[in-house]
Design an enzyme around this catalytic site. Structure first.
Site, short mmCIF file in Angstrom:
data_model
loop_
_atom_site.label_atom_id
_atom_site.label_comp_id
_atom_site.label_asym_id
_atom_site.label_seq_id
_atom_site.Cartn_x
_atom_site.Cartn_y
_atom_site.Cartn_z
N ASP A 6 42.62 -20.08 -13.75
CA ASP A 6 42.26 -18.72 -14.16
C ASP A 6 42.95 -17.73 -13.24
O ASP A 6 42.73 -17.75 -12.02
CB ASP A 6 40.73 -18.55 -14.08
CG ASP A 6 40.25 -17.18 -14.56
OD1 ASP A 6 41.08 -16.38 -15.03
OD2 ASP A 6 39.04 -16.91 -14.44
N LYS A 43 31.83 -14.30 -22.32
CA LYS A 43 30.87 -13.90 -21.27
C LYS A 43 29.91 -12.92 -21.90
O LYS A 43 30.33 -11.93 -22.51
CB LYS A 43 31.60 -13.21 -20.12
CG LYS A 43 32.27 -14.18 -19.20
CD LYS A 43 32.83 -13.50 -17.96
CE LYS A 43 33.63 -14.53 -17.18
NZ LYS A 43 34.46 -13.92 -16.14
N LYS A 99 37.65 -25.52 -12.69
CA LYS A 99 38.59 -24.42 -12.90
C LYS A 99 38.97 -23.87 -11.55
O LYS A 99 38.12 -23.70 -10.67
CB LYS A 99 37.91 -23.39 -13.80
CG LYS A 99 38.09 -21.92 -13.46
CD LYS A 99 37.54 -21.06 -14.58
CE LYS A 99 37.17 -19.68 -14.09
NZ LYS A 99 36.59 -18.84 -15.14
N GLU A 134 43.83 -19.56 -18.14
CA GLU A 134 42.95 -18.45 -18.50
C GLU A 134 43.51 -17.13 -17.98
O GLU A 134 43.84 -17.01 -16.80
CB GLU A 134 41.56 -18.74 -17.90
CG GLU A 134 40.50 -17.70 -18.21
CD GLU A 134 39.14 -18.08 -17.62
OE1 GLU A 134 38.92 -19.26 -17.26
OE2 GLU A 134 38.28 -17.19 -17.51
N LYS A 157 40.90 -20.78 -9.42
CA LYS A 157 41.47 -19.44 -9.44
C LYS A 157 42.89 -19.54 -8.90
O LYS A 157 43.13 -20.23 -7.89
CB LYS A 157 40.65 -18.50 -8.55
CG LYS A 157 39.24 -18.27 -9.07
CD LYS A 157 39.25 -17.38 -10.30
CE LYS A 157 37.85 -17.14 -10.83
NZ LYS A 157 37.85 -16.32 -12.04
N ASP A 203 39.95 -14.11 -21.37
CA ASP A 203 38.67 -13.68 -20.80
C ASP A 203 38.66 -12.15 -20.86
O ASP A 203 38.23 -11.56 -21.87
CB ASP A 203 38.56 -14.25 -19.36
CG ASP A 203 37.34 -13.79 -18.58
OD1 ASP A 203 36.58 -12.95 -19.08
OD2 ASP A 203 37.12 -14.28 -17.44
N GLY A 242 31.06 -17.10 -16.63
CA GLY A 242 29.97 -16.55 -15.84
C GLY A 242 30.43 -15.45 -14.92
O GLY A 242 31.63 -15.24 -14.72
N SER A 260 33.75 -23.20 -11.27
CA SER A 260 34.87 -22.29 -11.05
C SER A 260 35.04 -22.17 -9.54
O SER A 260 34.12 -21.75 -8.84
CB SER A 260 34.50 -20.94 -11.67
OG SER A 260 35.41 -19.95 -11.27
O1 OSB Z 1 37.13 -14.72 -14.40
O2 OSB Z 1 35.61 -16.13 -14.77
C1 OSB Z 1 36.05 -15.19 -14.10
C2 OSB Z 1 33.58 -14.49 -11.27
C3 OSB Z 1 33.78 -13.14 -11.07
C4 OSB Z 1 34.73 -12.49 -11.83
C5 OSB Z 1 35.48 -13.19 -12.78
C6 OSB Z 1 35.26 -14.54 -12.98
C7 OSB Z 1 34.32 -15.21 -12.19
C8 OSB Z 1 34.07 -16.64 -12.27
C9 OSB Z 1 32.68 -17.08 -11.93
O3 OSB Z 1 34.94 -17.45 -12.48
C10 OSB Z 1 32.21 -18.22 -12.74
C11 OSB Z 1 30.73 -18.45 -12.56
O4 OSB Z 1 29.92 -17.50 -12.64
O5 OSB Z 1 30.38 -19.61 -12.32
MG MG Z 2 38.08 -15.65 -16.08
#
Ligand code: OSB
Ligand code: MG
Length: 369
Positions: free
Chosen positions: A189, A263, A162, A214, A164, A239, A291, A136
């Site tokens: 995401d 999660k 992925k 996402e 953001k 999520d 995560g 991510s």
């Molecule tokens: O939306 O998946 C998410 C981290 C903090 C808050 C939200 C998210 C995330 C990540 C981290 O995408 C993914 C990881 O822990 O590798």
């Molecule tokens: Mg997410």
């Protein structure tokens, strides 16, 4: 089993690379490590991986500490139990507070697996011996910086990326990554930052062959997700919208979801995360494990969960080294060509490095029955 003492440790670790989402950026994290001690002397560790600010979910590190110390630990201290699934029933009166509950629930599973000489994955019903990891990637200062990050992780062997996204950082970065990597398993995401009147930007992403979009809209706005899913071919993944099994049932009945990010933290622990997996699997919805930048204890729990049969898509269970120079477990979680082996030794499957934890602890507290 009977928990006779519990310790909470607020531990601070620096991130190797600043992580930026649609709401904020972070360069170090405080997570609460939970130690549950059985009458036999056996210990189970769990992790409360709440962000410090209430931007992903309503909880914070302080709220988790308060809820764990004042309500959750007292609910389980001195009680007899046989199976970890019984622990959430002991604190069922406490509403919400999924991250806080998750750390205790996980510690209960690790304790049970340790005492029974069973790997955590086997205790949960896992069937996979290895888990495919994805990365991510946060919002970067420029498209060039993003392309460098993508290239670095592909070179390390991760098969899925992925990104953001946020308004102003969506179509262009996706176009750039897609043209550099036409066949990459790529998804985005938004962490719920778009409003329904910004749907044009999301519809514009439909042409890039993304594996999923996402959480485009706010967590409670399931109707907006259902409407967008009717308008685009790219599957919508939820999520933040799914904190309980009931949330998942409603999303399924509204056809607001085609993929589920599970999660452990957001669901309130391994017990509920596994139940969400079972429900999605029955409904034919593929799942993957998300995560929260977990330290090794939470990360190892994510790996164990990802060994369940419905986790058919690459998960955000990248190696410890993606986030931390040194981890709280030995060995750390490692990914070889994007694949993480599921441990076959009893309990968590890693040693907990109590010296390293002590060196990085900000505050701790002990409660006894
Ligand atoms: O939306 O998946 C998410 C981290 C903090 C808050 C939200 C998210 C995330 C990540 C981290 O995408 C993914 C990881 O822990 O590798
Ligand atoms: Mg997410």
């Amino acid at each position: 089993m009977k928990i006779v003492a519990a310790r909470l440790h607020r531990v601070r670790l620096p991130l190797v690379h600043e992580f930026r989402t649609s709401s904020h950026g972070k360069s170090m994290l405080d997570h609460i490590l939970v130690e549950l001690i059985d009458a036999s002397g056996a210990v189970g560790w769990g992790e409360i991986a709440s962000p410090s600010d209430p931007f992903y979910a309503p909880e914070t590190v302080e709220s988790c500490w308060h809820i764990a110390e004042r309500y959750l630990v007292p609910a389980i201290l001195g009680k007899e139990w046989d199976r970890p699934e019984e622990l959430p029933r002991l604190w069922a009166k406490v509403r919400g507070n999924q991250f806080a509950k998750s750390g205790l629930d996980t510690a209960g599973w690790v304790l049970w697996a340790t005492i029974n000489g069973t790997p955590l994955a086997t205790a949960l019903g896992g069937t996979r011996s290895e888990v495919v990891a994805g990365v991510s990637l946060g919002i970067e200062p420029s498209i060039d910086a993003l392309l460098t990050e993508v290239g670095r992780h592909l070179a390390a062997g991760y098969p899925r990326v992925k990104l953001k996204i946020a308004p102003g950082w969506d179509v262009e970065p996706v176009r750039a990554v897609r043209s550099a990597h036409p066949d990459l398993d790529l998804h985005v995401d938004a962490n719920g930052i778009y409003t329904a009147d910004q749907s044009d930007q999301l519809r514009a992403l439909d042409e890039f062959g993304l594996t999923m979009i996402e959480q485009p809209f706010a967590p409670r706005d399931l109707l907006a997700h259902a409407k967008l899913q009717r308008e685009i071919a790219t599957p919508i993944c939820l999520d933040e919208s799914v904190e309980t099994l009931e949330d998942l049932e409603i999303a399924l009945s509204l056809q607001a979801i085609r993929v589920l990010n599970i999660k452990v933290s957001r669901m309130g622990g391994l017990t509920a995360a596994r139940a969400a997996h079972d429900l999605a699997h029955e409904a034919g919805i593929p799942v993957w494990c998300g995560g929260m930048h977990e330290f090794g204890i939470g990360r190892a729990a994510n790996v164990a969960l990802s060994s369940l049969p419905g986790f058919s898509l690459p998960s955000d269970v990248s190696a410890s080294a993606k986030y931390y120079a040194q981890d709280v477990i030995t060995p750390p979680v490692v990914a070889t060509q994007g694949v993480v082996q599921v441990p076959t030794t009893a309990g968590l499957g890693h040693e907990v490095d109590t010296d390293f934890i002590a060196q990085n602890t900000v505050v701790s507290s002990e409660l006894r029955a």
